[in-house]
Design a protein around this motif. Sequence first.
Motif, PDB file in Angstrom:
ATOM      1  N   MET A   1       0.839  -1.168   0.000  1.00 35.53           N
ATOM      2  CA  MET A   1       0.000   0.000   0.000  1.00 35.53           C
ATOM      3  C   MET A   1       0.890   1.238   0.000  1.00 35.53           C
ATOM      4  N   GLU A   2       1.462   1.480  -1.148  1.00 37.49           N
ATOM      5  CA  GLU A   2       2.411   2.583  -1.252  1.00 37.49           C
ATOM      6  C   GLU A   2       1.910   3.734  -2.111  1.00 37.49           C
ATOM      7  N   THR A   3       1.074   3.457  -3.073  1.00 35.05           N
ATOM      8  CA  THR A   3       0.658   4.512  -3.993  1.00 35.05           C
ATOM      9  C   THR A   3      -0.816   4.842  -3.811  1.00 35.05           C
ATOM     10  N   VAL A   4      -1.197   5.934  -4.424  1.00 33.87           N
ATOM     11  CA  VAL A   4      -2.592   6.359  -4.401  1.00 33.87           C
ATOM     12  C   VAL A   4      -3.467   5.334  -5.115  1.00 33.87           C
ATOM     13  N   TYR A   5      -2.929   4.699  -6.135  1.00 35.72           N
ATOM     14  CA  TYR A   5      -3.675   3.690  -6.888  1.00 35.72           C
ATOM     15  C   TYR A   5      -3.998   2.493  -6.000  1.00 35.72           C
ATOM     16  N   ASP A   6      -3.072   2.122  -5.137  1.00 35.39           N
ATOM     17  CA  ASP A   6      -3.320   1.032  -4.197  1.00 35.39           C
ATOM     18  C   ASP A   6      -4.510   1.355  -3.309  1.00 35.39           C
ATOM     19  N   TRP A   7      -4.517   2.537  -2.746  1.00 33.68           N
ATOM     20  CA  TRP A   7      -5.575   2.931  -1.815  1.00 33.68           C
ATOM     21  C   TRP A   7      -6.932   3.035  -2.498  1.00 33.68           C
ATOM     22  N   ILE A   8      -6.955   3.647  -3.662  1.00 34.76           N
ATOM     23  CA  ILE A   8      -8.224   3.831  -4.369  1.00 34.76           C
ATOM     24  C   ILE A   8      -8.811   2.494  -4.797  1.00 34.76           C
ATOM     25  N   THR A   9      -7.998   1.638  -5.390  1.00 32.55           N
ATOM     26  CA  THR A   9      -8.520   0.363  -5.874  1.00 32.55           C
ATOM     27  C   THR A   9      -8.915  -0.556  -4.724  1.00 32.55           C
ATOM     28  N   VAL A  10      -8.197  -0.523  -3.631  1.00 31.18           N
ATOM     29  CA  VAL A  10      -8.585  -1.338  -2.472  1.00 31.18           C
ATOM     30  C   VAL A  10      -9.904  -0.833  -1.885  1.00 31.18           C
ATOM     31  N   ALA A  11     -10.089   0.485  -1.855  1.00 33.07           N
ATOM     32  CA  ALA A  11     -11.348   1.039  -1.338  1.00 33.07           C
ATOM     33  C   ALA A  11     -12.522   0.644  -2.238  1.00 33.07           C
ATOM     34  N   ILE A  12     -12.336   0.721  -3.542  1.00 37.68           N
ATOM     35  CA  ILE A  12     -13.400   0.311  -4.469  1.00 37.68           C
ATOM     36  C   ILE A  12     -13.683  -1.180  -4.325  1.00 37.68           C
ATOM     37  N   PHE A  13     -12.635  -1.977  -4.228  1.00 43.43           N
ATOM     38  CA  PHE A  13     -12.804  -3.416  -4.085  1.00 43.43           C
ATOM     39  C   PHE A  13     -13.518  -3.756  -2.774  1.00 43.43           C
ATOM     40  N   ALA A  14     -13.205  -3.036  -1.710  1.00 40.75           N
ATOM     41  CA  ALA A  14     -13.896  -3.261  -0.437  1.00 40.75           C
ATOM     42  C   ALA A  14     -15.386  -2.948  -0.576  1.00 40.75           C
ATOM     43  N   GLY A  15     -15.706  -1.892  -1.322  1.00 39.54           N
ATOM     44  CA  GLY A  15     -17.113  -1.590  -1.573  1.00 39.54           C
ATOM     45  C   GLY A  15     -17.800  -2.689  -2.364  1.00 39.54           C
TER      46      GLY A  15
ATOM     47  N   ALA B   1      -7.792  -4.428 -10.419  1.00 39.78           N
ATOM     48  CA  ALA B   1      -6.448  -4.984 -10.598  1.00 39.78           C
ATOM     49  C   ALA B   1      -5.715  -4.300 -11.750  1.00 39.78           C
ATOM     50  N   LEU B   2      -6.399  -4.114 -12.864  1.00 41.91           N
ATOM     51  CA  LEU B   2      -5.774  -3.489 -14.029  1.00 41.91           C
ATOM     52  C   LEU B   2      -5.434  -2.027 -13.764  1.00 41.91           C
ATOM     53  N   GLY B   3      -6.352  -1.298 -13.152  1.00 39.52           N
ATOM     54  CA  GLY B   3      -6.089   0.105 -12.836  1.00 39.52           C
ATOM     55  C   GLY B   3      -4.914   0.266 -11.891  1.00 39.52           C
ATOM     56  N   ASN B   4      -4.839  -0.595 -10.905  1.00 41.08           N
ATOM     57  CA  ASN B   4      -3.724  -0.555  -9.966  1.00 41.08           C
ATOM     58  C   ASN B   4      -2.414  -0.885 -10.674  1.00 41.08           C
TER      59      ASN B   4
ATOM     60  N   ASN C   1       2.740   1.172 -12.734  1.00 37.61           N
ATOM     61  CA  ASN C   1       3.769   0.960 -13.750  1.00 37.61           C
ATOM     62  C   ASN C   1       3.884   2.114 -14.738  1.00 37.61           C
ATOM     63  N   GLY C   2       3.542   3.310 -14.295  1.00 35.56           N
ATOM     64  CA  GLY C   2       3.830   4.490 -15.079  1.00 35.56           C
ATOM     65  C   GLY C   2       2.832   4.869 -16.157  1.00 35.56           C
ATOM     66  N   HIS C   3       1.598   4.447 -16.041  1.00 35.94           N
ATOM     67  CA  HIS C   3       0.563   4.809 -17.005  1.00 35.94           C
ATOM     68  C   HIS C   3      -0.606   5.475 -16.276  1.00 35.94           C
ATOM     69  N   PRO C   4      -0.395   6.671 -15.735  1.00 37.58           N
ATOM     70  CA  PRO C   4      -1.422   7.276 -14.879  1.00 37.58           C
ATOM     71  C   PRO C   4      -2.721   7.622 -15.592  1.00 37.58           C
ATOM     72  N   ILE C   5      -2.646   8.043 -16.842  1.00 40.92           N
ATOM     73  CA  ILE C   5      -3.877   8.418 -17.557  1.00 40.92           C
ATOM     74  C   ILE C   5      -4.733   7.185 -17.828  1.00 40.92           C
ATOM     75  N   LEU C   6      -4.118   6.128 -18.304  1.00 39.51           N
ATOM     76  CA  LEU C   6      -4.866   4.886 -18.526  1.00 39.51           C
ATOM     77  C   LEU C   6      -5.419   4.337 -17.218  1.00 39.51           C
ATOM     78  N   ALA C   7      -4.613   4.426 -16.169  1.00 42.18           N
ATOM     79  CA  ALA C   7      -5.066   3.929 -14.869  1.00 42.18           C
ATOM     80  C   ALA C   7      -6.299   4.692 -14.392  1.00 42.18           C
ATOM     81  N   LEU C   8      -6.274   6.001 -14.524  1.00 39.35           N
ATOM     82  CA  LEU C   8      -7.418   6.799 -14.091  1.00 39.35           C
ATOM     83  C   LEU C   8      -8.650   6.527 -14.947  1.00 39.35           C
TER      84      LEU C   8
END
Length: 78
Positions: free
Chosen positions: A1-15, A44-47, A52-59
């Motif tokens: 749980m190091e990046t913002v993507y980790d936190w956001i995707t885990v929160a969505i997955f918990a929901g 998983a894909l967004g995270n 891995n350096g693709h912030p626009i695709l991830a968002l």
Amino acid sequence: METVYDWITVAIFAGLIVLFLQRSTAEVQVDSMIQYLPPALGCALGNYLGNNGHPILALLVIATIPVYVWLVLKPFAR
């Protein structure tokens, strides 16, 4: 749980987990388990893309998850 993507995707997955557990205990089954696969894979894909350096695709991928949940799973439908 190091990046913002980790936190956001885990929160969505918990929901998603909460919605699935709530729906699985209902007397009348509203949806099937397979309908939860696309948003789970989207998390998983967004995270992965974000880490891995693709912030626009991830968002873009992460932004489609709530849209899918709203349109397909309908968490607030009566």
